[in-house]
Design a protein around this motif. Sequence first.
Motif, short mmCIF file in Angstrom:
data_model
loop_
_atom_site.label_atom_id
_atom_site.label_comp_id
_atom_site.label_asym_id
_atom_site.label_seq_id
_atom_site.Cartn_x
_atom_site.Cartn_y
_atom_site.Cartn_z
N ARG A 1 16.85 -13.86 -11.64
CA ARG A 1 15.59 -13.73 -10.88
C ARG A 1 14.87 -12.50 -11.40
O ARG A 1 15.48 -11.64 -12.02
N LYS B 1 22.86 -8.03 -27.81
CA LYS B 1 23.73 -7.08 -28.50
C LYS B 1 25.06 -7.78 -28.78
O LYS B 1 25.58 -8.47 -27.90
N THR C 1 28.52 -5.00 -16.36
CA THR C 1 28.05 -4.89 -14.97
C THR C 1 26.63 -4.31 -14.94
O THR C 1 26.32 -3.42 -14.16
N SER D 1 22.11 -8.27 -15.38
CA SER D 1 22.41 -9.69 -15.56
C SER D 1 23.71 -10.03 -14.86
O SER D 1 23.80 -11.00 -14.09
N ARG E 1 32.82 -1.47 -17.64
CA ARG E 1 32.97 -0.20 -18.37
C ARG E 1 32.30 0.93 -17.58
O ARG E 1 32.90 1.95 -17.34
N THR E 2 31.06 0.71 -17.15
CA THR E 2 30.34 1.75 -16.40
C THR E 2 29.77 1.14 -15.13
O THR E 2 29.02 0.17 -15.19
N LYS F 1 19.66 5.31 -15.26
CA LYS F 1 20.06 4.04 -15.86
C LYS F 1 19.38 2.98 -14.99
O LYS F 1 19.23 3.19 -13.79
O1 N01 Z 1 22.39 -5.55 -19.89
P1 N01 Z 1 22.86 -4.05 -19.62
P2 N01 Z 1 21.81 -6.62 -18.87
N1 N01 Z 1 32.69 -3.73 -23.53
O2 N01 Z 1 22.77 -3.36 -20.93
C1 N01 Z 1 28.51 -3.60 -20.65
C2 N01 Z 1 16.76 -6.39 -17.52
N2 N01 Z 1 17.17 -7.44 -16.62
O3 N01 Z 1 21.60 -7.85 -19.60
O4 N01 Z 1 27.03 0.51 -19.26
C3 N01 Z 1 32.55 -3.65 -22.21
O5 N01 Z 1 22.15 -3.45 -18.49
C4 N01 Z 1 27.70 -2.38 -20.36
O6 N01 Z 1 28.53 -1.28 -20.10
P3 N01 Z 1 27.99 0.24 -20.38
C5 N01 Z 1 16.96 -5.07 -16.85
O7 N01 Z 1 15.97 -4.20 -17.26
C6 N01 Z 1 16.37 -7.69 -15.60
O8 N01 Z 1 22.62 -6.67 -17.64
O9 N01 Z 1 27.31 0.17 -21.72
N3 N01 Z 1 31.38 -3.61 -21.57
C7 N01 Z 1 26.90 -2.86 -19.16
O10 N01 Z 1 27.65 -2.80 -17.99
C8 N01 Z 1 18.31 -4.68 -17.36
O11 N01 Z 1 18.58 -3.32 -17.27
C9 N01 Z 1 16.71 -8.63 -14.71
O12 N01 Z 1 29.20 1.06 -20.37
C10 N01 Z 1 30.29 -3.66 -22.33
C11 N01 Z 1 26.65 -4.32 -19.51
O13 N01 Z 1 27.62 -4.67 -20.45
C12 N01 Z 1 18.24 -5.20 -18.75
O14 N01 Z 1 17.58 -6.43 -18.65
C13 N01 Z 1 17.89 -9.31 -14.81
C14 N01 Z 1 30.36 -3.75 -23.74
C15 N01 Z 1 25.31 -4.52 -20.14
O15 N01 Z 1 24.35 -4.23 -19.20
C16 N01 Z 1 19.57 -5.44 -19.41
O16 N01 Z 1 20.44 -6.01 -18.45
C17 N01 Z 1 18.71 -9.02 -15.87
C18 N01 Z 1 31.62 -3.78 -24.33
N4 N01 Z 1 31.77 -3.85 -25.65
C19 N01 Z 1 18.35 -8.10 -16.77
N5 N01 Z 1 29.10 -3.77 -24.22
C20 N01 Z 1 15.79 -8.88 -13.60
O17 N01 Z 1 16.19 -9.01 -12.51
C21 N01 Z 1 28.28 -3.72 -23.14
N6 N01 Z 1 29.00 -3.65 -22.01
C22 N01 Z 1 14.37 -8.94 -13.91
#
Ligand code: N01
Length: 894
Positions: free
Chosen positions: A68, A161, A198, A201, A221-222, A342
Motif C-alpha cells: 500500500r 538490491k 524488515t 516492504s 538484521r536491523t 531511517k
Molecule cells: O527495503 P529496505 P524495502 N541480509 O531497504 C534487510 C519504500 N517503500 O523494500 O536495515 C539480511 O527498507 C535490511 O536490513 P538493514 C520506502 O521508502 C514504501 O522494505 O540493511 N537482511 C532491511 O531490513 C522504503 O523505505 C512503501 O540491516 C538484509 C531490509 O532488508 C523503501 O521503499 C512500501 C540483507 C530492506 O529494507 C525500501 O523498502 C514499501 C541481507 N543481506 C517500500 N540485505 C510504501 O508503503 C538487506 N537486508 C509506500
Amino acid sequence: MPGGMVEARASEATNGGTEQVDVTVVGAGFAGLYLLHRLRKAGFNAIVLEEADDVGGTWYWNRYPGARCDIQTIDYSYTFDPELESAWRWSEKYATQPEILRYLGFVADRYDLRRDIRFDTKVTAATWDEGPQRWLLTTDNGAKVSCRHYIMATGCLSAPKPPEIDGVKDFKGEIYFTSRWPQKEVKLAGKRVVVIGTGSSAIQAIPLIAEQAAHLTVFQRTPNFALPAHNGPAPADRLALLEGDRAGYREQARWSLGGVPWPQQTVVSWQLSDTDRRERFEKAWAAGDLIYILTQLWADQAVDVDGNALLADLIREKIRSTVNDPETAAALTPHDHPFGAKRPCLDTNYYATYNRPNVTLVNLRQEPIKAITSSGITTDKRSFDVDVIVFATGFDAMTGAIMAVHEITGRGGRSLSDVWAHGPQTYLGLTVAGFPNLFMITGPGSPSVLSNMAVSIEQHADWVVDRLIAMREAGFTAIEATEAAQAGWARHMADCSMLTLHRLANTWYTGANVPGKARGVMPYTGGVGPYRSICNEVVSQGMLGFRLTGPNVPEQCNDGEIVRLQPDVRLVLNMLAEMKLPPLESFGSQGARDFVAQFNAARPAGRPVGEVVDGMLPGTDGPLPYRLYRPATPGPHPIVVYFRGGGWVFGDAQSDDPFCRDMCRRTGMIFVSVGYRHAPEHRFPTATEDGYAAARWIAEHGAELGGDSGPILVAGWSAGGNIAAVTCQLARDRGGPPIAGQLLLSPVTDCTFDRPSYNDNATGYFLTRSLMYWFWDLYCSPADRTDPRVSPLRGKLTGLPPAYVVTCEFDPLRDEGIAYADALAAAGVPVEQLQGRGHFHSSFTMVDVVITGVSGRAQMAEAMRRFAGLPEETGRRHEGVPPDRPREVDAAAS
Ligand code: N01
C-alpha cells in the motif's frame, strides 16, 4: 516553431530505422505519465519507453501481499487537473497497490497516453551524440530512438538490491522478491516461509504472509520503527480540509516541507511537560500518519538528538507493550538510529504478528546467516528447513534506478557510472554537468523520497517541461548544468543534511545498504517548499548555473551558485524579507528596543540550565543588573563574563538568554550576562567602562557566585564582543583581573567602514551598514572613534588572553573580526578563528532557530573549556567538525 525542436518534429517516424522524437521519457509510473501528458500538451513529440507490459512503474512491480502507499492517498495523487481529482475517489486512507495501479491505468486512459508508450521496451544504452546534439538510445528489442531530450522517470526505488547471501542459487524451494512479486497468485498456505528483511516492504507483507503460511520465520538484521496505519476511509478532518478548499490545500502542500500540508511546529520539547509530550504522542500514534508523527510533535524532534530520543523512547514503549515475549520485543526495538533518520514504516498488526504461535523472529545480529542451502538457511547457530524464501532486502536506491538500468554516456564519452563513482553529483537533483539535455525526475539531490512523491514529481515535471518550452521559444537546443553550479549544489546539499539526523543512520538514503556504494545523504533534506523556491529562483536569475546553446543563437551562461547561505539562514532571511520591516533605525532607540524585545519573545525559549539568578553588581556610577546561568553539574565552575549584543543601544537579560543558556550547558561554566548601560542615554565610554567594572567585580566575587578559583573568561557578541575585547585590553593595562580566554562573536573592532564586507553585505542580511552607522552615531562621536576602548584593533595587542574569534560570511562586521584575529595572532596572542560559511550576524545566537549554528557553538564551547583548562567534552563530539577543518564552520544538529 523556432529552434531546435523543428527537425525532430518534422521527422515524425524513423530515420534509417531510428525513431526521431523531441523527448524520450523512461518509465511509465507516476512521473512518466504526467510528463507525457505535459509534453504533449506543450506540443512536443514525446514517447515513453517502459520495460513492463503496462503502466504503473514502482506500483507495477511492487505487488507483494500488503503493498500500500504510506502517504494518505488523498495526498498521494495527481493534482494538475481538478477534473481528474473529481473523477476519482479513493476507497481507503492508504490505498492498496491494486487500487493505485488502477488509478494509474485510469489516468493513462483518460489522457490517451498509452499510444505513445512503448511497453516491453528496455533501454540498453543512451549516448549523447555531440554532432546533432541528440541522445541516441538502443533498446533490448532492437528499436532505436534519437531524441533531443532524455528524461529519466525511473523512480528512486526501482533497482532491486541483490541479496548478497551465499548459496541463493542452491535453494530448491521457491524464491520471491517483494520488489518483483509475480503477477500470478503465490500460494503460501501450508508452507514454511522465510522473510529476509524488515524494511517497509517486509513490514507490510509479514502480517499477511503469517496469516497464510504454516510457519513464518523473519530474519531481521536491523529493527525498524513502525507505526500503526489505522487504515480505513480517509479521515474526515483531512477530507474536509481538502474538499473545503482544494486549490488552497494543494498549494499549501506544494510549499510545505514534506509535501503534505501540516503546519510547522514551533514548540520545542523542553517547553512541554512529560504529560504534554505523551498526550501529543498518543494523538500522533492514533492518527496513523507518518508525516504527522515525523513533524507534528515538537519542533526539535527531527533536528536534535535529545528531542528525537524523547519520541523514540515513547515508540519503544509501544513495541514493548505490544509484543508478549520480552526477548522478541527487545530484538524488535531499534536503538541504532534516531527515529526518522531511517525510513519509518506504517504497519497493520506488524508487532502483534510476533505474538502468533506460527511466527519466529531470528535476530541476525546475534546469529548471522552463513549461507542459503538447498533446503533452507543456515545461521551461525542453527539450520532452518523452509519451502519459500521472500527477499524483502530493498533497493539500490536513487542512483541504482538511473545507473544500473543502462549505460548513459555523456559529452566526451564520459559514462555516468564513472562520473558518479564517488557518489551522485547533480545540479538540483535534476541535471548533471557533462550530460546535456538529460533530466532526472526525483533524482538524487532532490527532495524525492523525503517527500510526498506525487507533489515532488509534479513540481519536477512542470519545471522541466517549462524549461523545454522556454528553450524552444529562445532557439536553444541544448541545456547543461555548469560544474560550478553543481559543486555549489553539493555544498548546499551537505549543509542541508547537517540540519537533520539522516546522516546519523546507516540507511538506503545514504547508500549504506549496498556494499561498496559511496556514502552520503542522497535526497535533498531542505524540504519541498524551499526546494521549489530555489528551482524558481534559478529561473528568475536567468537560468543560473546552466549553459544554453543553439545553432542560431548566442550561447547563454549565467554561471554561479544558487544558494550560498546556510539553508536555515536562507529561511530566516526570507521570512524577514517577507515581513517588509522598516529599517530598525527608523524606530528610534526606544522603539528599536521595544521592537527587538517583541521579536525575541517569539523565539523558542532557551533550554533549562541548573539555575538562573538575577542580581545587581556595583558599577562605576551605580548598580548594574546581571543574570547568572549556573550549570546543572556540581560546582564550583569557571565563570564567563558575558556581554550582550545590540549595537551599544539595546540588549537585555532576555535578548541573549537562549545563547547564554546554550553556552552554559555546552561549556559547563557559569555565564554572567552583564547589563551594561546603553546609548544614546549613555555614550562612549560608558558601555566599556561598565563592562570592565563588572568583570572586575565578578572576578573579585567569583567564589560567592559559585565560581572556581581560576581566572574569569570573557565573551560577547557584536557590540558585546567589542566590550569583551576591550575588557581584555583594560584588564591587561589596569592590573587585572586575570582573564583566561576571550570569545569574540562577530565583534565590532574598528571604526573603519571601508572593508569589503561592509559593502558586500550592506543590505539584505538583517544587520545592515546603515544600522551600524546609526549605532556608531548613537554611541560615539567621530572624535572618539579611534580610541582603543571602542576600536580595539587600534590598541596594543600583545599580552592579551588567548582568543576565539567567530565571524560570519554575510555580515558587515566580518572583515574587521578577521582583521582583529589576524592582528592578535601577529602580536603573538594564541588565536583560533571560526569563519561561518553561509552564516549571518545572528546565526550563532539564534539558538534552536538557526540549527546550522550548533556546530559553531560546540566549537566555541570546546575552545572556552580549553582556555579554562577543562577536559574536552567527549559526549558532544558528534556536533563539532572534524579537527582537520578548524577554520570553517560546518553545521550540525545537537
Ligand atoms: O527495503 P529496505 P524495502 N541480509 O531497504 C534487510 C519504500 N517503500 O523494500 O536495515 C539480511 O527498507 C535490511 O536490513 P538493514 C520506502 O521508502 C514504501 O522494505 O540493511 N537482511 C532491511 O531490513 C522504503 O523505505 C512503501 O540491516 C538484509 C531490509 O532488508 C523503501 O521503499 C512500501 C540483507 C530492506 O529494507 C525500501 O523498502 C514499501 C541481507 N543481506 C517500500 N540485505 C510504501 O508503503 C538487506 N537486508 C509506500
